[in-house]
Design a protein around this motif. Structure first.
Motif, mmCIF file in Angstrom:
data_model
loop_
_atom_site.group_PDB
_atom_site.id
_atom_site.type_symbol
_atom_site.label_atom_id
_atom_site.label_comp_id
_atom_site.label_asym_id
_atom_site.label_seq_id
_atom_site.Cartn_x
_atom_site.Cartn_y
_atom_site.Cartn_z
ATOM 1 N N HIS A 138 -23.159 47.232 6.552
ATOM 2 C CA HIS A 138 -23.912 46.995 5.544
ATOM 3 C C HIS A 138 -25.407 46.227 5.976
ATOM 4 O O HIS A 138 -25.443 45.283 6.745
ATOM 5 C CB HIS A 138 -23.365 46.394 4.201
ATOM 6 C CG HIS A 138 -22.389 47.300 3.618
ATOM 7 N ND1 HIS A 138 -22.437 48.457 3.004
ATOM 8 C CD2 HIS A 138 -20.826 47.056 3.813
ATOM 9 C CE1 HIS A 138 -21.401 48.802 2.575
ATOM 10 N NE2 HIS A 138 -20.342 48.141 3.119
ATOM 11 N N VAL A 139 -26.540 46.818 5.233
ATOM 12 C CA VAL A 139 -27.728 45.963 5.315
ATOM 13 C C VAL A 139 -28.356 45.623 4.099
ATOM 14 O O VAL A 139 -28.508 46.271 3.098
ATOM 15 C CB VAL A 139 -28.998 46.837 6.262
ATOM 16 C CG1 VAL A 139 -30.195 46.110 6.341
ATOM 17 C CG2 VAL A 139 -28.269 47.370 7.651
ATOM 18 N N GLY A 140 -28.467 44.262 3.899
ATOM 19 C CA GLY A 140 -29.186 44.014 2.784
ATOM 20 C C GLY A 140 -30.906 43.481 2.926
ATOM 21 O O GLY A 140 -31.057 42.953 4.145
ATOM 22 N N ILE A 141 -31.467 43.699 2.173
ATOM 23 C CA ILE A 141 -33.206 43.696 2.272
ATOM 24 C C ILE A 141 -33.501 42.731 1.362
ATOM 25 O O ILE A 141 -33.581 42.719 0.224
ATOM 26 C CB ILE A 141 -33.929 45.033 2.026
ATOM 27 C CG1 ILE A 141 -33.493 46.052 3.025
ATOM 28 C CG2 ILE A 141 -35.447 44.853 2.238
ATOM 29 C CD1 ILE A 141 -34.237 47.543 2.582
ATOM 30 N N TRP A 142 -33.913 41.329 1.937
ATOM 31 C CA TRP A 142 -34.599 40.176 1.058
ATOM 32 C C TRP A 142 -35.911 40.201 1.520
ATOM 33 O O TRP A 142 -36.346 39.863 2.364
ATOM 34 C CB TRP A 142 -33.497 39.138 1.622
ATOM 35 C CG TRP A 142 -34.171 37.672 0.968
ATOM 36 C CD1 TRP A 142 -34.712 37.644 -0.163
ATOM 37 C CD2 TRP A 142 -33.882 36.412 1.482
ATOM 38 N NE1 TRP A 142 -34.921 36.141 -0.511
ATOM 39 C CE2 TRP A 142 -34.412 35.558 0.585
ATOM 40 C CE3 TRP A 142 -33.336 35.884 2.701
ATOM 41 C CZ2 TRP A 142 -34.227 34.256 0.802
ATOM 42 C CZ3 TRP A 142 -33.175 34.621 2.970
ATOM 43 C CH2 TRP A 142 -33.756 33.687 1.869
ATOM 44 N N GLU A 179 -41.189 39.093 3.950
ATOM 45 C CA GLU A 179 -42.690 39.057 3.867
ATOM 46 C C GLU A 179 -43.025 37.742 4.453
ATOM 47 O O GLU A 179 -44.238 37.786 5.075
ATOM 48 C CB GLU A 179 -43.203 38.860 2.074
ATOM 49 C CG GLU A 179 -43.242 40.247 1.662
ATOM 50 C CD GLU A 179 -43.517 40.032 0.038
ATOM 51 O OE1 GLU A 179 -44.099 39.194 -0.400
ATOM 52 O OE2 GLU A 179 -43.041 40.980 -0.722
ATOM 53 N N LEU A 180 -42.196 36.712 4.121
ATOM 54 C CA LEU A 180 -42.431 35.468 4.869
ATOM 55 C C LEU A 180 -42.484 35.598 6.190
ATOM 56 O O LEU A 180 -43.585 35.156 7.301
ATOM 57 C CB LEU A 180 -41.434 34.385 4.506
ATOM 58 C CG LEU A 180 -41.430 33.069 5.304
ATOM 59 C CD1 LEU A 180 -42.816 32.375 4.771
ATOM 60 C CD2 LEU A 180 -40.273 32.233 4.876
ATOM 61 N N LEU A 181 -41.741 36.478 6.908
ATOM 62 C CA LEU A 181 -41.807 36.539 8.428
ATOM 63 C C LEU A 181 -42.806 37.508 8.989
ATOM 64 O O LEU A 181 -43.417 37.379 10.016
ATOM 65 C CB LEU A 181 -40.324 37.230 8.860
ATOM 66 C CG LEU A 181 -39.130 36.369 8.776
ATOM 67 C CD1 LEU A 181 -37.902 37.313 8.830
ATOM 68 C CD2 LEU A 181 -39.016 35.072 9.637
#
Length: 62
Positions: free
Chosen positions: A25-29, A34-36
Motif C-alpha cells: 500500500h502507498v499513502g500520499i501525504w 510539498e515540503l520536500l
C-alpha cells in the motif's frame, strides 16, 4: 491541492520505482510532498520561463 486519480497513480508509480518495485500500500501525504519538492519544482519552472523568454527574444532578433 486537489489530486486527480491520474495524479495519485503517477505519484504511486514514482514511489514504487524509487523503492525497488514495492508492491504494498502507498499513502500520499501531500503536505510532506510539498515540503520536500515544491521549492525545487518552483525553481525548475522559473528556470524554464527564463529560458523560454531568452529563446523567444533570440528568435525575434534572428
Amino acid at each position: 491541492m486537489k489530486l486527480t486519480p491520474e495524479d495519485e497513480h503517477t505519484i504511486e508509480q514514482y514511489i514504487r520505482l524509487a523503492h525497488g518495485g514495492y508492491t504494498g500500500h502507498v499513502g500520499i501525504w501531500m503536505e510532506r510532498l510539498e515540503l520536500l519538492h515544491m521549492a525545487h519544482s518552483k525553481l525548475i519552472v522559473k528556470m524554464a520561463l527564463v529560458t523560454a523568454r531568452y529563446e523567444s527574444k533570440g528568435a525575434d532578433n534572428a
